[in-house]
Design an enzyme around this catalytic site. Structure first.
Site, PDB file in Angstrom:
ATOM      1  N   VAL A   1      22.125  15.621  26.605  1.00  0.00           N
ATOM      2  CA  VAL A   1      22.549  17.123  26.866  1.00  0.00           C
ATOM      3  C   VAL A   1      21.920  17.401  28.342  1.00  0.00           C
ATOM      4  O   VAL A   1      22.972  17.819  29.173  1.00  0.00           O
ATOM      5  CB  VAL A   1      21.817  18.081  25.848  1.00  0.00           C
ATOM      6  CG1 VAL A   1      21.917  19.537  26.549  1.00  0.00           C
ATOM      7  CG2 VAL A   1      22.495  17.985  24.434  1.00  0.00           C
TER       8      VAL A   1
ATOM      9  N   LYS B   1      13.479   5.937  32.877  1.00  0.00           N
ATOM     10  CA  LYS B   1      14.750   6.568  32.868  1.00  0.00           C
ATOM     11  C   LYS B   1      14.856   7.377  34.027  1.00  0.00           C
ATOM     12  O   LYS B   1      16.038   7.145  34.780  1.00  0.00           O
ATOM     13  CB  LYS B   1      14.602   7.778  31.824  1.00  0.00           C
ATOM     14  CG  LYS B   1      16.018   7.958  30.957  1.00  0.00           C
ATOM     15  CD  LYS B   1      15.710   9.142  29.925  1.00  0.00           C
ATOM     16  CE  LYS B   1      16.663   8.720  28.899  1.00  0.00           C
ATOM     17  NZ  LYS B   1      16.518   9.767  27.689  1.00  0.00           N
TER      18      LYS B   1
ATOM     19  N   LYS C   1      24.425  28.096  16.949  1.00  0.00           N
ATOM     20  CA  LYS C   1      24.400  26.657  16.909  1.00  0.00           C
ATOM     21  C   LYS C   1      24.242  25.913  15.726  1.00  0.00           C
ATOM     22  O   LYS C   1      24.839  25.133  15.313  1.00  0.00           O
ATOM     23  CB  LYS C   1      23.063  26.296  18.032  1.00  0.00           C
ATOM     24  CG  LYS C   1      23.018  24.876  17.960  1.00  0.00           C
ATOM     25  CD  LYS C   1      23.983  24.142  18.640  1.00  0.00           C
ATOM     26  CE  LYS C   1      24.271  22.464  18.619  1.00  0.00           C
ATOM     27  NZ  LYS C   1      25.440  21.872  18.987  1.00  0.00           N
TER      28      LYS C   1
ATOM     29  N   ASN D   1      27.257  23.800  13.882  1.00  0.00           N
ATOM     30  CA  ASN D   1      27.267  22.409  13.259  1.00  0.00           C
ATOM     31  C   ASN D   1      27.196  22.522  11.864  1.00  0.00           C
ATOM     32  O   ASN D   1      27.784  21.326  11.014  1.00  0.00           O
ATOM     33  CB  ASN D   1      25.721  21.942  13.778  1.00  0.00           C
ATOM     34  CG  ASN D   1      26.025  21.169  15.014  1.00  0.00           C
ATOM     35  OD1 ASN D   1      27.082  21.328  15.671  1.00  0.00           O
ATOM     36  ND2 ASN D   1      24.913  20.713  15.584  1.00  0.00           N
TER      37      ASN D   1
ATOM     38  N   GLY E   1      36.255   9.778   5.832  1.00  0.00           N
ATOM     39  CA  GLY E   1      35.770   8.597   6.049  1.00  0.00           C
ATOM     40  C   GLY E   1      34.551   8.466   5.610  1.00  0.00           C
ATOM     41  O   GLY E   1      34.484   8.581   4.126  1.00  0.00           O
TER      42      GLY E   1
ATOM     43  N   CYS F   1      22.836  14.970  15.591  1.00  0.00           N
ATOM     44  CA  CYS F   1      23.005  16.505  15.454  1.00  0.00           C
ATOM     45  C   CYS F   1      23.152  16.944  13.989  1.00  0.00           C
ATOM     46  O   CYS F   1      22.499  17.593  13.484  1.00  0.00           O
ATOM     47  CB  CYS F   1      23.874  17.042  16.208  1.00  0.00           C
ATOM     48  SG  CYS F   1      23.478  17.170  17.957  1.00  0.00           S
TER      49      CYS F   1
HETATM   50  N1  LIG Z   1      23.083  14.956  21.704  1.00  0.00           N
HETATM   51  C1  LIG Z   1      23.931  15.824  21.549  1.00  0.00           C
HETATM   52  O1  LIG Z   1      25.303  15.740  21.405  1.00  0.00           O
HETATM   53  C2  LIG Z   1      23.654  17.256  21.428  1.00  0.00           C
HETATM   54  C3  LIG Z   1      24.544  18.440  21.556  1.00  0.00           C
HETATM   55  C4  LIG Z   1      24.091  19.661  21.650  1.00  0.00           C
HETATM   56  C5  LIG Z   1      22.673  19.923  21.403  1.00  0.00           C
HETATM   57  N2  LIG Z   1      21.710  19.179  21.636  1.00  0.00           N
HETATM   58  C6  LIG Z   1      20.374  19.325  21.224  1.00  0.00           C
HETATM   59  O2  LIG Z   1      19.988  19.217  22.504  1.00  0.00           O
HETATM   60  C7  LIG Z   1      18.742  18.559  22.560  1.00  0.00           C
HETATM   61  C8  LIG Z   1      18.640  17.547  23.210  1.00  0.00           C
HETATM   62  O3  LIG Z   1      19.344  16.559  22.737  1.00  0.00           O
HETATM   63  P1  LIG Z   1      19.491  14.805  23.556  1.00  0.00           P
HETATM   64  O4  LIG Z   1      20.507  14.224  22.505  1.00  0.00           O
HETATM   65  O5  LIG Z   1      19.934  15.198  24.872  1.00  0.00           O
HETATM   66  O6  LIG Z   1      18.210  14.455  23.516  1.00  0.00           O
HETATM   67  P2  LIG Z   1      17.714  12.901  23.843  1.00  0.00           P
HETATM   68  O7  LIG Z   1      16.737  12.604  22.894  1.00  0.00           O
HETATM   69  O8  LIG Z   1      18.941  12.133  24.430  1.00  0.00           O
HETATM   70  O9  LIG Z   1      16.757  13.571  25.444  1.00  0.00           O
HETATM   71  C9  LIG Z   1      15.614  14.073  25.457  1.00  0.00           C
HETATM   72  C10 LIG Z   1      15.114  13.849  26.818  1.00  0.00           C
HETATM   73  O10 LIG Z   1      13.712  14.815  26.744  1.00  0.00           O
HETATM   74  C11 LIG Z   1      12.939  14.131  27.508  1.00  0.00           C
HETATM   75  N3  LIG Z   1      11.495  14.972  27.175  1.00  0.00           N
HETATM   76  C12 LIG Z   1      10.833  14.798  26.358  1.00  0.00           C
HETATM   77  N4  LIG Z   1       9.703  15.348  26.391  1.00  0.00           N
HETATM   78  C13 LIG Z   1       9.801  15.802  27.663  1.00  0.00           C
HETATM   79  C14 LIG Z   1       9.029  16.681  28.397  1.00  0.00           C
HETATM   80  N5  LIG Z   1       7.656  17.349  28.009  1.00  0.00           N
HETATM   81  N6  LIG Z   1       9.422  17.016  29.794  1.00  0.00           N
HETATM   82  C15 LIG Z   1      10.418  16.581  30.179  1.00  0.00           C
HETATM   83  N7  LIG Z   1      11.213  15.675  29.449  1.00  0.00           N
HETATM   84  C16 LIG Z   1      11.030  15.529  28.211  1.00  0.00           C
HETATM   85  C17 LIG Z   1      12.953  12.877  26.712  1.00  0.00           C
HETATM   86  O11 LIG Z   1      12.077  11.661  27.463  1.00  0.00           O
HETATM   87  C18 LIG Z   1      14.450  12.519  26.644  1.00  0.00           C
HETATM   88  O12 LIG Z   1      14.763  11.732  27.965  1.00  0.00           O
HETATM   89  C19 LIG Z   1      18.297  18.585  21.135  1.00  0.00           C
HETATM   90  O13 LIG Z   1      17.722  19.762  20.698  1.00  0.00           O
HETATM   91  C20 LIG Z   1      19.464  18.509  20.542  1.00  0.00           C
HETATM   92  O14 LIG Z   1      19.566  18.804  19.115  1.00  0.00           O
HETATM   93  C21 LIG Z   1      22.186  17.735  21.399  1.00  0.00           C
HETATM   94  O1  LIG Z   2      37.088  14.946  11.117  1.00  0.00           O
HETATM   95  C1  LIG Z   2      35.844  14.360  11.384  1.00  0.00           C
HETATM   96  C2  LIG Z   2      35.112  14.594  12.717  1.00  0.00           C
HETATM   97  C3  LIG Z   2      33.784  14.021  12.691  1.00  0.00           C
HETATM   98  N1  LIG Z   2      33.183  13.099  11.776  1.00  0.00           N
HETATM   99  C4  LIG Z   2      31.965  12.421  11.954  1.00  0.00           C
HETATM  100  O2  LIG Z   2      31.089  13.395  12.133  1.00  0.00           O
HETATM  101  C5  LIG Z   2      29.948  12.851  13.382  1.00  0.00           C
HETATM  102  C6  LIG Z   2      29.787  13.766  14.333  1.00  0.00           C
HETATM  103  O3  LIG Z   2      30.925  13.952  15.076  1.00  0.00           O
HETATM  104  P1  LIG Z   2      31.187  14.773  16.576  1.00  0.00           P
HETATM  105  O4  LIG Z   2      31.025  16.106  16.112  1.00  0.00           O
HETATM  106  O5  LIG Z   2      32.375  14.415  17.165  1.00  0.00           O
HETATM  107  O6  LIG Z   2      29.855  14.313  17.484  1.00  0.00           O
HETATM  108  P2  LIG Z   2      28.569  14.708  17.907  1.00  0.00           P
HETATM  109  O7  LIG Z   2      28.439  14.207  19.135  1.00  0.00           O
HETATM  110  O8  LIG Z   2      27.620  14.696  16.603  1.00  0.00           O
HETATM  111  O9  LIG Z   2      28.916  16.322  18.180  1.00  0.00           O
HETATM  112  C7  LIG Z   2      28.408  17.403  17.270  1.00  0.00           C
HETATM  113  O10 LIG Z   2      27.079  17.600  17.212  1.00  0.00           O
HETATM  114  C8  LIG Z   2      26.718  18.135  18.662  1.00  0.00           C
HETATM  115  C9  LIG Z   2      25.259  18.172  18.529  1.00  0.00           C
HETATM  116  O11 LIG Z   2      24.776  19.377  18.137  1.00  0.00           O
HETATM  117  C10 LIG Z   2      27.292  19.399  18.872  1.00  0.00           C
HETATM  118  O12 LIG Z   2      26.949  19.792  19.956  1.00  0.00           O
HETATM  119  C11 LIG Z   2      28.705  19.055  18.656  1.00  0.00           C
HETATM  120  O13 LIG Z   2      29.359  20.330  18.938  1.00  0.00           O
HETATM  121  C12 LIG Z   2      29.203  18.682  17.426  1.00  0.00           C
HETATM  122  O14 LIG Z   2      30.579  18.085  17.228  1.00  0.00           O
HETATM  123  C13 LIG Z   2      30.491  11.569  13.453  1.00  0.00           C
HETATM  124  O15 LIG Z   2      29.838  10.712  12.656  1.00  0.00           O
HETATM  125  C14 LIG Z   2      32.043  11.646  13.115  1.00  0.00           C
HETATM  126  O16 LIG Z   2      32.375  10.231  12.849  1.00  0.00           O
HETATM  127  C15 LIG Z   2      33.964  12.798  10.783  1.00  0.00           C
HETATM  128  O17 LIG Z   2      33.776  12.326  10.000  1.00  0.00           O
HETATM  129  N2  LIG Z   2      35.270  13.298  10.619  1.00  0.00           N
END
Ligand SMILES: NC(=O)c1ccc[n+]([C@@H]2O[C@H](COP(=O)([O-])OP(=O)(O)OC[C@H]3O[C@@H](n4cnc5c(N)ncnc54)[C@H](O)[C@@H]3O)[C@@H](O)[C@H]2O)c1
Ligand SMILES: O=c1ccn([C@@H]2O[C@H](COP(=O)(O)OP(=O)(O)O[C@H]3O[C@H](CO)[C@@H](O)[C@H](O)[C@H]3O)[C@@H](O)[C@H]2O)c(=O)[nH]1
Length: 448
Positions: free
Chosen positions: A11, A35, A204, A208, A253, A260
């Site tokens: 993110v 990193k 949020k 999800n 599936g 998440c």
């Molecule tokens: N991965 C996604 O698709 C996604 C999408 C939407 C929301 N989110 C949410 O966003 C947040 C981040 O998710 P992510 O997947 O990017 O996490 P991530 O684990 O990939 O990255 C988190 C980063 O934060 C760093 N970090 C930890 N402590 C720190 C500190 N004190 N100062 C600076 N950096 C620090 C870590 O080293 C790491 O690089 C989570 O709350 C997650 O639920 C994730």
């Molecule tokens: O019809 C579907 C769609 C998805 N999946 C599965 O669901 C999981 C999540 O898929 P996807 O949502 O595409 O990926 P994420 O990156 O986990 O994204 C979700 O989680 C993020 C972290 O919160 C949010 O920001 C996004 O909006 C939300 O889609 C995966 O295992 C997919 O294979 C299914 O089985 N069937």
């Protein structure tokens, strides 16, 4: 605008790169030295389509830089966006330690007015909690205002999603903060939704959890289609054409995985429990998902009998295609179940082999290619719909490697093509023998 982004994970990094590309001046900070060193060298530490090129462009344009020093990142920042991880804690609720550390740093360091935006997914009330920590630590008489701005990007299409999101949610207490954040994101031309802070935090989780519910629901319909002789793709298409339902997230599936959905569903149930409320639908969503992850193992046992000593290839290990993320991937539960049944398990993924080594048990043999993984197997399990598996040439590979039985957990293979090649195919949710169904109804004294 001058921005600091804390956390350079999926993110934080994507947000930093994309905001730089719309003209902001961005400094990203992370505690992970390795990193940051990679990022300073222009390399993205994980697989995310389109991110490398954009990152290099922005670094070159001097709009984007990386540091391990919080003070350097916060210096002159008008907005600090926090995107550190909030992994699942021991009680099901997210572990907020990283966020607390960042809040303390902000309180101690920031010596000018600033807006602090929480982009990490956090339980309702966390903004308020963090603002108290900042106030407790605050050393300078400056204004530090909070906002919630949850992120909705998906891994594997994170850059696209950032530029083409459905909405930008801004939860703020005052109009000034909301207006500044709207100005920050305006060049993206994405609709805004302004709410109070707690509602933004809830949006949020509700989003999800709803998407996870849709997936578990369609998976249960698929299980029923198998028993009643219907075809899940047709059923999903028919449902999705109703605009009130929508066609997305109706792919049946082997269940949802990733960093998440599993964590956020648990967190919402945890928040409910703390509020003396039982979130019954989500309990079922989770149960169905756990069961669904093992559907292929059940099917294999039914078809192949005792799995002890049988060699099974797992194709696709990441939780979805176009990412190397292995967090909560269904492949982990499937590998575990197969090993418990005494099967010999081999695995291959086009991109996530390095992560797979850290996540999968050592007994699993990881192969460099699909061809190597398919050598001498009794059956193949298709777990992630990577494009290389959906190409016609892949079916020919299965034939050449003499794979006779394929269990497809993503329904992404071409059934007629496999049939022509003499390969037995077991997808999810396609009833194969309606005659049997009729018989069983009749046995129970009912006309279907
Ligand atoms: N991965 C996604 O698709 C996604 C999408 C939407 C929301 N989110 C949410 O966003 C947040 C981040 O998710 P992510 O997947 O990017 O996490 P991530 O684990 O990939 O990255 C988190 C980063 O934060 C760093 N970090 C930890 N402590 C720190 C500190 N004190 N100062 C600076 N950096 C620090 C870590 O080293 C790491 O690089 C989570 O709350 C997650 O639920 C994730
Ligand atoms: O019809 C579907 C769609 C998805 N999946 C599965 O669901 C999981 C999540 O898929 P996807 O949502 O595409 O990926 P994420 O990156 O986990 O994204 C979700 O989680 C993020 C972290 O919160 C949010 O920001 C996004 O909006 C939300 O889609 C995966 O295992 C997919 O294979 C299914 O089985 N069937």
């Amino acid at each position: 605008m001058k921005l600091a982004i804390v956390g350079t994970g999926y993110v934080g990094l994507v947000t930093g790169v994309c905001l730089a590309s719309i003209g902001h001046s961005v400094v990203c900070v992370d505690v992970d030295r390795e990193k940051v060193a990679q990022l300073q060298g222009g390399r993205v530490p994980f697989f995310e389509p389109g991110l490398d090129e954009l990152l290099q462009e922005q670094v070159h344009a001097k709009r984007l830089s990386f540091t391990i020093h919080h003070e350097a990142a916060f210096d002159q920042a008008e907005v600090i966006i926090i995107a550190v991880g909030t992994p699942q804690g021991i009680d099901g609720l997210p572990d907020l330690r990283a966020l607390i550390e960042v809040a303390r740093n902000i309180g101690r360091t920031v010596n000018h007015d600033v807006i602090v935006v929480i982009k990490s997914t956090v339980p309702v009330g966390t903004n308020h909690f963090l603002s108290q920590i900042i106030a407790e630590e605050q050393c300078h008489p400056v204004s530090i205002q909070m906002a919630s701005n949850p992120e909705f990007l998906r891994e594997g299409s994170a850059v696209y999603d950032t530029f083409h999101g459905d909405r930008i949610v801004i939860g703020a207490a005052g109009e000034g903060v909301a207006n500044t954040l709207e100005a920050l994101y305006r060049p993206l031309h994405i609709p805004f939704l302004h709410t109070d802070i707690r509602s933004a935090e809830m949006i949020k989780y509700a989003s999800n959890a709803f998407l996870a519910t849709k997936i578990s629901f369609i998976n249960e319909i698929a299980n029923l289609c198998e028993r009643l002789g219907a075809t899940i793709e047709d059923v999903a298409r028919g449902m999705g054409m109703d605009q009130r339902i929508g066609e997305k997230f109706l792919r049946a599936g082997i269940g949802y995985g990733g960093s998440c959905f599993p964590k956020d569903v648990k967190a919402l149930m945890g928040m409910a429990e703390l509020s003396d409320y039982t979130f019954q639908i989500l309990q079922a969503v989770e149960r169905v998902n756990r069961m669904q992850q093992l559907r292929l193992v059940e099917k294999a046992e039914k078809r192949l009998g005792d799995l002890r000593g049988q060699r099974i290839a797992l194709l696709g290990l990441s939780f979805k295609p176009d990412t190397d993320d292995m967090r909560e991937a269904p492949s982990l539960a499937i590998a575990d179940a197969l090993l418990k049944r005494g099967a010999q398990v081999v695995g291959y993924d086009p991109v996530s082999m390095e992560n797979a080594r850290n996540f999968l048990p050592a007994q699993i043999e990881l192969c460099e290619s699909a061809e190597q993984a398919l050598e001498g197997v009794d059956a193949a399990f298709l777990l992630t719909e990577w494009i290389e598996f959906t190409m016609p040439v892949f079916a020919l590979l299965l034939q050449r490697m003499k794979v006779s039985v394929v269990f497809d957990g993503r329904n992404c293979l071409d059934a007629p093509a496999l049939a022509r090649l003499g390969i037995e195919y077991h997808p999810i949710g396609r009833g194969i023998d309606a005659q049997l169904v009729t018989t069983s109804f009749q046995e129970k004294g009912r006309e279907p």
